[in-house]
Design a protein around this motif. Structure first.
Motif, PDB file in Angstrom:
ATOM      1  N   MET A   1       0.851  -1.199   0.000  1.00 44.36           N
ATOM      2  CA  MET A   1       0.000   0.000   0.000  1.00 44.36           C
ATOM      3  C   MET A   1       0.883   1.245   0.000  1.00 44.36           C
ATOM      4  SD  MET A   1      -3.140   1.179   0.081  1.00 44.36           S
ATOM      5  CE  MET A   1      -4.316  -0.099   0.494  1.00 44.36           C
ATOM      6  N   PHE A   2       0.553   2.235  -0.837  1.00 45.51           N
ATOM      7  CA  PHE A   2       1.345   3.467  -0.835  1.00 45.51           C
ATOM      8  C   PHE A   2       1.104   4.258   0.441  1.00 45.51           C
ATOM      9  CE2 PHE A   2       0.684   3.065  -5.551  1.00 45.51           C
ATOM     10  CZ  PHE A   2       1.937   2.554  -5.763  1.00 45.51           C
ATOM     11  N   ARG A   3       2.168   4.934   0.883  1.00 53.58           N
ATOM     12  CA  ARG A   3       2.025   5.787   2.062  1.00 53.58           C
ATOM     13  C   ARG A   3       0.946   6.838   1.796  1.00 53.58           C
ATOM     14  NH1 ARG A   3       4.221  10.594   3.563  1.00 53.58           N
ATOM     15  NH2 ARG A   3       5.406  10.712   1.639  1.00 53.58           N
ATOM     16  N   GLY A   4       0.113   7.060   2.772  1.00 51.52           N
ATOM     17  CA  GLY A   4      -0.897   8.108   2.635  1.00 51.52           C
ATOM     18  C   GLY A   4      -2.068   7.723   1.745  1.00 51.52           C
ATOM     19  N   PHE A   5      -2.147   6.442   1.328  1.00 48.32           N
ATOM     20  CA  PHE A   5      -3.228   6.117   0.402  1.00 48.32           C
ATOM     21  C   PHE A   5      -4.604   6.269   1.037  1.00 48.32           C
ATOM     22  CE2 PHE A   5      -5.842   3.736  -2.529  1.00 48.32           C
ATOM     23  CZ  PHE A   5      -5.392   4.288  -3.710  1.00 48.32           C
ATOM     24  N   ALA A   6      -4.621   6.077   2.375  1.00 46.65           N
ATOM     25  CA  ALA A   6      -5.902   6.187   3.088  1.00 46.65           C
ATOM     26  C   ALA A   6      -6.491   7.588   2.943  1.00 46.65           C
ATOM     27  CB  ALA A   6      -5.713   5.844   4.552  1.00 46.65           C
ATOM     28  N   ASP A   7      -5.618   8.602   2.775  1.00 50.72           N
ATOM     29  CA  ASP A   7      -6.187   9.957   2.681  1.00 50.72           C
ATOM     30  C   ASP A   7      -6.043  10.569   1.284  1.00 50.72           C
ATOM     31  OD1 ASP A   7      -3.557  10.805   4.894  1.00 50.72           O
ATOM     32  OD2 ASP A   7      -3.483  10.860   2.719  1.00 50.72           O
ATOM     33  N   VAL A   8      -5.973   9.734   0.253  1.00 51.57           N
ATOM     34  CA  VAL A   8      -5.966  10.272  -1.110  1.00 51.57           C
ATOM     35  C   VAL A   8      -7.306  10.951  -1.393  1.00 51.57           C
ATOM     36  CG1 VAL A   8      -4.351   8.633  -2.140  1.00 51.57           C
ATOM     37  CG2 VAL A   8      -6.807   8.118  -2.109  1.00 51.57           C
ATOM     38  N   LYS A   9      -7.277  11.822  -2.397  1.00 53.15           N
ATOM     39  CA  LYS A   9      -8.492  12.574  -2.734  1.00 53.15           C
ATOM     40  C   LYS A   9      -9.547  11.652  -3.356  1.00 53.15           C
ATOM     41  CE  LYS A   9      -9.215  16.034  -6.085  1.00 53.15           C
ATOM     42  NZ  LYS A   9      -8.427  16.892  -6.946  1.00 53.15           N
ATOM     43  N   ILE A  10     -10.699  11.605  -2.750  1.00 51.69           N
ATOM     44  CA  ILE A  10     -11.800  10.826  -3.332  1.00 51.69           C
ATOM     45  C   ILE A  10     -12.553  11.719  -4.314  1.00 51.69           C
ATOM     46  CG2 ILE A  10     -13.996   9.661  -2.852  1.00 51.69           C
ATOM     47  CD1 ILE A  10     -12.827   8.634  -0.294  1.00 51.69           C
ATOM     48  N   LEU A  11     -12.622  11.253  -5.551  1.00 50.56           N
ATOM     49  CA  LEU A  11     -13.290  12.053  -6.581  1.00 50.56           C
ATOM     50  C   LEU A  11     -14.788  11.738  -6.610  1.00 50.56           C
ATOM     51  CD1 LEU A  11     -12.429  14.107  -8.756  1.00 50.56           C
ATOM     52  CD2 LEU A  11     -12.301  12.217 -10.370  1.00 50.56           C
ATOM     53  N   GLY A 154      -9.578   2.828  -8.759  1.00 48.75           N
ATOM     54  CA  GLY A 154     -10.712   2.340  -7.991  1.00 48.75           C
ATOM     55  C   GLY A 154     -11.879   2.029  -8.899  1.00 48.75           C
ATOM     56  N   TYR A 155     -12.891   1.319  -8.362  1.00 54.01           N
ATOM     57  CA  TYR A 155     -14.078   0.914  -9.133  1.00 54.01           C
ATOM     58  C   TYR A 155     -13.657   0.300 -10.480  1.00 54.01           C
ATOM     59  CZ  TYR A 155     -18.995   0.830 -10.419  1.00 54.01           C
ATOM     60  OH  TYR A 155     -20.257   0.413 -10.772  1.00 54.01           O
ATOM     61  N   CYS A 171      -8.157   9.934  -6.842  1.00 53.37           N
ATOM     62  CA  CYS A 171      -7.096  10.497  -7.682  1.00 53.37           C
ATOM     63  C   CYS A 171      -5.761  10.042  -7.134  1.00 53.37           C
ATOM     64  CB  CYS A 171      -7.105  12.022  -7.624  1.00 53.37           C
ATOM     65  SG  CYS A 171      -8.564  12.725  -8.323  1.00 53.37           S
ATOM     66  N   LEU A 172      -4.923   9.502  -8.003  1.00 55.12           N
ATOM     67  CA  LEU A 172      -3.571   9.115  -7.598  1.00 55.12           C
ATOM     68  C   LEU A 172      -2.662  10.291  -7.923  1.00 55.12           C
ATOM     69  CD1 LEU A 172      -2.732   6.443  -6.375  1.00 55.12           C
ATOM     70  CD2 LEU A 172      -1.949   5.726  -8.601  1.00 55.12           C
ATOM     71  N   GLU A 173      -2.101  10.900  -6.885  1.00 52.78           N
ATOM     72  CA  GLU A 173      -1.276  12.088  -7.102  1.00 52.78           C
ATOM     73  C   GLU A 173       0.201  11.722  -7.044  1.00 52.78           C
ATOM     74  OE1 GLU A 173      -3.300  14.216  -4.098  1.00 52.78           O
ATOM     75  OE2 GLU A 173      -4.666  15.165  -5.523  1.00 52.78           O
ATOM     76  N   ALA A 174       1.077  12.656  -7.459  1.00 50.10           N
ATOM     77  CA  ALA A 174       2.516  12.379  -7.556  1.00 50.10           C
ATOM     78  C   ALA A 174       3.070  11.782  -6.265  1.00 50.10           C
ATOM     79  CB  ALA A 174       3.255  13.663  -7.914  1.00 50.10           C
ATOM     80  N   ASP A 175       2.623  12.273  -5.115  1.00 46.40           N
ATOM     81  CA  ASP A 175       3.109  11.789  -3.811  1.00 46.40           C
ATOM     82  C   ASP A 175       2.795  10.323  -3.586  1.00 46.40           C
ATOM     83  OD1 ASP A 175       3.749  14.344  -3.389  1.00 46.40           O
ATOM     84  OD2 ASP A 175       2.383  14.698  -1.713  1.00 46.40           O
ATOM     85  N   ASP A 176       1.730   9.831  -4.226  1.00 41.56           N
ATOM     86  CA  ASP A 176       1.293   8.451  -4.001  1.00 41.56           C
ATOM     87  C   ASP A 176       2.054   7.466  -4.883  1.00 41.56           C
ATOM     88  OD1 ASP A 176      -0.811   9.434  -2.349  1.00 41.56           O
ATOM     89  OD2 ASP A 176      -1.963   9.871  -4.156  1.00 41.56           O
ATOM     90  N   LEU A 177       2.840   7.971  -5.837  1.00 39.86           N
ATOM     91  CA  LEU A 177       3.484   7.090  -6.816  1.00 39.86           C
ATOM     92  C   LEU A 177       4.815   6.546  -6.302  1.00 39.86           C
ATOM     93  CD1 LEU A 177       2.693   9.207  -9.978  1.00 39.86           C
ATOM     94  CD2 LEU A 177       1.514   7.182  -9.152  1.00 39.86           C
ATOM     95  N   PRO A 178       5.298   5.423  -6.869  1.00 43.57           N
ATOM     96  CA  PRO A 178       6.551   4.841  -6.427  1.00 43.57           C
ATOM     97  C   PRO A 178       7.692   5.846  -6.574  1.00 43.57           C
ATOM     98  CG  PRO A 178       5.476   3.422  -8.028  1.00 43.57           C
ATOM     99  CD  PRO A 178       4.685   4.684  -7.960  1.00 43.57           C
TER     100      PRO A 178
END
Ligand code: 5GP
Ligand code: MG
Length: 184
Positions: A1-11, A154-155, A171-178
């Protein structure tokens, strides 16, 4: 799981997605009435939409799939289409189901390929359409949501084959990427 994925922006949350799929089904039911339809799901991104949508459709229908791929991570590669599993569509009314219409190249190529199999008609339905990204004349006949140009998961939509099971669209943002400090 990526760090911070729990608080990624829900679109779009589950309730919004459900409402959008219901509206999509209503438009499709209205268009076909009770005429038989051959549904072709463009795998793998449409897997959740396909399952949810067909249960809201009223006409007699058959379901088949084909497989396309164009992304590795968030980078585009060459488009491949594997249609070995496709149902017979000659003289049938075909409805293509895909997750997202971005440049439009995928759906354009799939429609072209199906066209050669002699269907009676071809329509297309997508969950999402990215605003202003299209590189082709074609537009999907049925669209649930127009969204901004962000990489979403998602979905059914993935990042490197993960996250398809998220019940919402994020939304997967730059911070969430490897490369950005992964947990493990
Ligand atoms: P197109 O050929 O229309 O540019 O892209 C369509 C395909 O690329 C979609 O079927 C989907 O699999 C993938 N794609 C486009 N945008 C996104 C996105 O934001 N997130 C994910 N996960 N896949 C996308
Ligand atoms: Mg796809």
């Amino acid at each position: 799981m990526f760090r911070g994925f729990a608080d990624v922006k829900i679109l779009l949350d589950e309730q919004q997605l459900n409402k959008g799929v219901e509206q999509l089904a209503r438009s499709i039911n209205q268009f076909y009435g009770l005429r038989p339809v051959t549904i072709i799901g463009v795998m793998t991104g449409s897997v959740i939409l396909l399952a949810d949508l067909i249960r809201k459709l009223d006409m007699p229908l058959r379901v088949g799939v084909l497989q396309t791929a164009s992304y590795r991570g968030t980078q585009r590669g060459p488009l491949t289409i594997n249609s070995e599993m496709i149902l017979d569509v000659a003289n049938r009314e075909v409805l293509l189901i895909d997750d997202i219409f971005d440049t439009g190249n995928t759906l354009n190529a799939v429609i072209d390929m199906i066209h050669h199999l002699g269907p009676k008609s071809i329509q297309s339905a997508v969950l999402l359409q990215k605003t202003g990204k299209q590189q082709v004349e074609l537009r999907p006949d049925f669209v649930a949501f127009d969204i901004p140009d962000e990489f979403v998961v998602g979905y059914g939509l993935d990042y490197n084959d993960e996250y398809r099971n998220l019940p919402h669209l994020a939304c997967l943002e730059a911070d969430d990427l490897p490369g950005a400090d992964r947990e493990n």
